[in-house]
Design an enzyme around this catalytic site. Structure first.
Site: not given
Length: 291
Positions: A151, A230-232, A238
């Site tokens: 993130a 992306h993710c967190a 991701s």
């Protein structure tokens, strides 16, 4: 008595002695085997006509020729020299065949490529535990022009501009997750694709495998196209989508995709996502003929 007659008598005596020795040998063999020889057998041996003495005085080449003539007439192969010659020729032929066999390619001994064995969940988890990178970065290029990040990297507009990112795939979209959206990147020359996925083993992320893979493929096909997924944390949701892309469009197995990404970034998809990737791996294996 002349010398010639004396030599003739001596040869006849030698022949008789040899005949008697053969008779004694036959008796011994018969006694060992429990076979009693017939009484007339020894007399028959003694009365058997002796070979002409001139044959005994011939050289071996002449004896071989006479035996050959007899074989042609009677259809027999009882000549000792003939048998020895045939045995020698057979032995020489076998030696030649063995030497040729040494030069012949070992077809049956060749190592065949073993068929692809789908990995188990435990083997995949062990593979993911082997960490390659010493520390986790916010963003890493895991495939040419394909980046995997968290993130923080997704919100770093200056970094995105510096890397030349043209497309962003957010696998943690939503109000209570990484809530960036297209409005966050307003004024920047990049496109946004959001997925509201949960990092939960029971969440079905496989429904997004093909749509996201197509989106990444189309973005990389554009000149100067560079994609951030992306993710967190950039290690589970991701990472799973990037693995699916490599399997679908780069013809990689699940193990090869993990090894490719893990060489540049530590990843750790949850057990549910790994099972979904296993299903994809098996389906692609059947379609491509690996299974």
């Amino acid at each position: 008595m002349g010398l010639g007659q004396f030599a003739t008598l001596a040869l006849v005596l030698l022949v008789l002695l040899e005949t008697l020795a053969q008779a004694d040998t036959q008796k011994m063999v018969g006694a060992q085997r429990g076979v009693r020889p017939r009484a007339c057998y020894s007399i028959r041996l003694l009365l058997a006509p002796a070979p002409p003495l001139r044959h005994c005085l011939w050289p071996p080449q002449k004896q071989h020729q006479v035996c050959g003539d007899r074989r042609l007439k009677a259809g027999s192969t009882n000549c000792p020299s003939e048998k020895c010659t045939a045995r020698a020729r057979y032995s020489h032929r076998m030696d030649s065949l063995q030497k040729q066999d040494l030069r012949r390619p070992k077809i049956h001994g060749a190592v065949r490529a073993s068929p692809y064995q789908p990995p188990t969940l435990a083997s995949l988890q062990r593979l993911l535990w082997v960490r390659q990178a010493a520390m986790l970065n916010h963003i890493d290029e895991v495939w040419p022009s394909l980046f995997l990040g968290d993130a923080y990297a997704a919100r770093d507009k200056s970094k995105l501009t510096q890397l030349g990112i043209t497309h962003v795939v957010n696998a943690a979209a939503g109000k209570f997750q990484v809530d960036t959206g297209a409005k966050f990147y307003r004024g920047m020359s990049l496109e946004y694709y959001g997925i509201e996925a949960d990092d939960n083993p029971f969440f079905d992320l496989s429904v997004y495998f093909l749509p996201v893979a197509r989106y990444i493929r189309a973005a990389l096909s554009i000149p100067q196209g560079r994609v951030l997924v992306h993710c967190a944390m950039g290690i589970s949701r991701s990472a799973t989508l990037v693995l699916a892309f490599l399997m679908i469009y780069e013809n990689m197995t699940l193990v090869e995709a993990i090894q490719t990404v893990q060489a540049h970034r530590n990843i750790c998809p949850n057990s549910g996502f790994l099972r979904q990737l296993q299903v994809l791996d098996n389906r692609l294996g059947r379609e491509t003929g690996r299974l």
